[in-house]
Design a protein around this motif. Structure first.
Motif, PDB file in Angstrom:
ATOM      1  N   MET A   4       0.859  -1.199   0.000  1.00 15.57           N
ATOM      2  CA  MET A   4       0.000   0.000   0.000  1.00 15.57           C
ATOM      3  C   MET A   4       0.885   1.235   0.000  1.00 15.57           C
ATOM      4  O   MET A   4       1.716   1.426   0.875  1.00 15.57           O
ATOM      5  CB  MET A   4      -0.887  -0.015   1.240  1.00 15.57           C
ATOM      6  CG  MET A   4      -1.800   1.199   1.344  1.00 15.57           C
ATOM      7  SD  MET A   4      -3.109   1.200   0.104  1.00 15.57           S
ATOM      8  CE  MET A   4      -4.047  -0.239   0.675  1.00 15.57           C
ATOM      9  N   SER A   6       1.779   5.077   0.472  1.00 15.72           N
ATOM     10  CA  SER A   6       1.338   6.157   1.356  1.00 15.72           C
ATOM     11  C   SER A   6       1.928   7.466   0.895  1.00 15.72           C
ATOM     12  O   SER A   6       2.948   7.505   0.223  1.00 15.72           O
ATOM     13  CB  SER A   6       1.753   5.873   2.807  1.00 15.72           C
ATOM     14  OG  SER A   6       3.158   5.779   2.892  1.00 15.72           O
ATOM     15  N   ASP A  38      -5.219  -0.811   8.392  1.00 17.27           N
ATOM     16  CA  ASP A  38      -4.239   0.230   8.107  1.00 17.27           C
ATOM     17  C   ASP A  38      -4.693   1.229   7.055  1.00 17.27           C
ATOM     18  O   ASP A  38      -4.076   2.284   6.896  1.00 17.27           O
ATOM     19  CB  ASP A  38      -2.926  -0.413   7.626  1.00 17.27           C
ATOM     20  CG  ASP A  38      -2.284  -1.266   8.712  1.00 17.27           C
ATOM     21  OD1 ASP A  38      -2.493  -0.946   9.896  1.00 17.27           O
ATOM     22  OD2 ASP A  38      -1.595  -2.243   8.360  1.00 17.27           O
ATOM     23  N   ALA A  39      -5.755   0.896   6.326  1.00 16.20           N
ATOM     24  CA  ALA A  39      -6.117   1.725   5.180  1.00 16.20           C
ATOM     25  C   ALA A  39      -7.474   2.395   5.309  1.00 16.20           C
ATOM     26  O   ALA A  39      -7.816   3.229   4.468  1.00 16.20           O
ATOM     27  CB  ALA A  39      -6.096   0.885   3.901  1.00 16.20           C
ATOM     28  N   GLU A  79      -7.225   4.846   2.218  1.00 15.26           N
ATOM     29  CA  GLU A  79      -5.941   5.074   1.557  1.00 15.26           C
ATOM     30  C   GLU A  79      -5.863   4.201   0.310  1.00 15.26           C
ATOM     31  O   GLU A  79      -5.942   2.971   0.392  1.00 15.26           O
ATOM     32  CB  GLU A  79      -4.784   4.743   2.500  1.00 15.26           C
ATOM     33  CG  GLU A  79      -4.594   5.740   3.618  1.00 15.26           C
ATOM     34  CD  GLU A  79      -4.052   7.068   3.132  1.00 15.26           C
ATOM     35  OE1 GLU A  79      -3.464   7.100   2.036  1.00 15.26           O
ATOM     36  OE2 GLU A  79      -4.226   8.076   3.842  1.00 15.26           O
ATOM     37  N   GLN A 139      -5.428   9.495  -0.362  1.00 15.50           N
ATOM     38  CA  GLN A 139      -6.597   9.323   0.490  1.00 15.50           C
ATOM     39  C   GLN A 139      -7.884   9.720  -0.234  1.00 15.50           C
ATOM     40  O   GLN A 139      -7.974  10.778  -0.831  1.00 15.50           O
ATOM     41  CB  GLN A 139      -6.446  10.174   1.755  1.00 15.50           C
ATOM     42  CG  GLN A 139      -7.507   9.909   2.809  1.00 15.50           C
ATOM     43  CD  GLN A 139      -7.294  10.796   4.016  1.00 15.50           C
ATOM     44  OE1 GLN A 139      -7.718  11.941   4.030  1.00 15.50           O
ATOM     45  NE2 GLN A 139      -6.617  10.278   5.028  1.00 15.50           N
TER      46      GLN A 139
END
Length: 334
Positions: free
Chosen positions: A1, A3, A116-117, A187, A193
């Motif tokens: 993922m 960021s 986490d997302a 995310e 985002q």
């Protein structure tokens, strides 16, 4: 993922609020703030202008909280996933406080990470307070003609003498608001985002900016309802786009005179907004927004409330003296 790097104009938002990490700290357990404050009701009203993607707040926010700031004192803080803010304010965001009563308002919400997302931010808001009816001065006798049958001819039965009235004193009236809001933040790889949001606020006698609510003058309480839904997302390290639809009804019991009778009337106004923003630097951005506004404040050929679209050159309303009997088109004058 993937960021977002903190070196980009927007840093990764850490707590689901509208502020980037560079200007966002976790809430303290308890804090006291005094002065000219953002009105802490709902999600759109407390949002800072510099961080708002859309050029302006939804119509119902501008109606309930014109100016979005008011003088008061607020207690706010967090406990685990709970976020709270309670405040006492003057109750007149647009100017002086004309009554001794204060508005009591607040929001109780949660900020829940899901993995986490994904993060979910939701809350309930409430407001209670008092408004002011300014009273009326002394008036003289008046002769009034009301075209009840709408034929454009003065008839004796349509003439009425309204006697003068003595002055009336100012008085107070109660107002309130109840609402809820939710925002889901996700995310996304390569983009950043994305957030989907919705908000609804039901109120009574609270409009102070669009159609001023005065239940004393109206002879009844005014029920108001506003809501909005939307989607925002980052596009790479410097771009952001969004779309929002909001609708506001300033009087759920509105009526209109037609043929001497009172019939229900939809006083709602709505706006569809689409915006794109480019922010290559942290201290400035370039944004373009398109708004489509809709309401039924116009009048159709029969005089009834109606939407009034733009009429192309050469086109007339059906029934217009110069309109073609079938197509509604007429030749341009030479």
């Amino acid at each position: 993922m993937a960021s977002r790097s903190t070196e980009t104009p927007w840093a990764r938002r850490c707590c689901g609020c509208s502020r980037p990490t560079s200007r966002c700290d976790r809430w303290p357990k308890v804090a006291l703030t005094v002065g000219l404050l953002k009105i802490p009701v709902g999600a759109a009203a407390p949002e800072k202008v510099r961080d708002r993607l859309f050029f302006e707040s939804p119509a119902f926010v501008r109606a309930y909280y014109p100016g979005e700031y008011d003088l008061g004192v607020a207690v706010h803080g967090e406990w685990d996933v709970v976020r709270y803010v309670f405040a006492a304010m003057n109750g007149d965001p647009g100017g002086r406080d004309l009554t001794a009563g204060k508005d009591l308002l607040g929001r109780l919400g949660v900020d829940v990470p899901i993995g986490d997302a994904v993060r979910v931010v939701a809350g309930f808001s409430a407001l209670v307070g008092e408004g002011l009816h300014p009273g009326t001065p002394t008036t003289k006798d008046e002769l009034v003609w009301r075209d009840v049958n709408e034929n454009g001819i003065v008839e004796l039965t349509e003439l009425q003498v309204i006697a003068g009235a003595a002055a009336t004193p100012s008085s107070r009236f109660d107002r309130f608001a109840l609402g809820g809001d939710v925002r889901i933040l996700i995310e996304l790889p390569w983009l950043g985002q994305m957030s989907a949001f919705a908000e609804l606020i039901w109120a009574g006698n609270l409009d102070r900016g669009v159609e001023i609510a005065d239940p004393v003058a109206a002879g009844r309480d005014l029920r108001e309802l506003g809501w909005s839904v939307g989607l925002e997302t980052f596009v790479g390290p410097w771009g952001r786009v969004g779309a929002r639809y909001d609708r506001y009804d300033p009087d759920a019991d509105a009526s209109d005179a037609r043929g001497g009778r009172r019939v229900p009337f939809d006083a709602s106004i709505s706006t569809l907004s689409v915006v794109a923003e480019w922010r290559p630097v942290s201290f400035g951005s370039l944004a373009v927004q398109y708004d489509h506004n809709d309401n039924t404040r116009g009048r159709g050929p029969d005089g009834a409330p109606a939407r009034f679209p733009g009429i192309p050159r050469g086109r007339r309303w059906p029934g217009h003296p110069r309109a073609h009997s079938r197509s509604g088109l007429c030749p341009e004058p030479s």
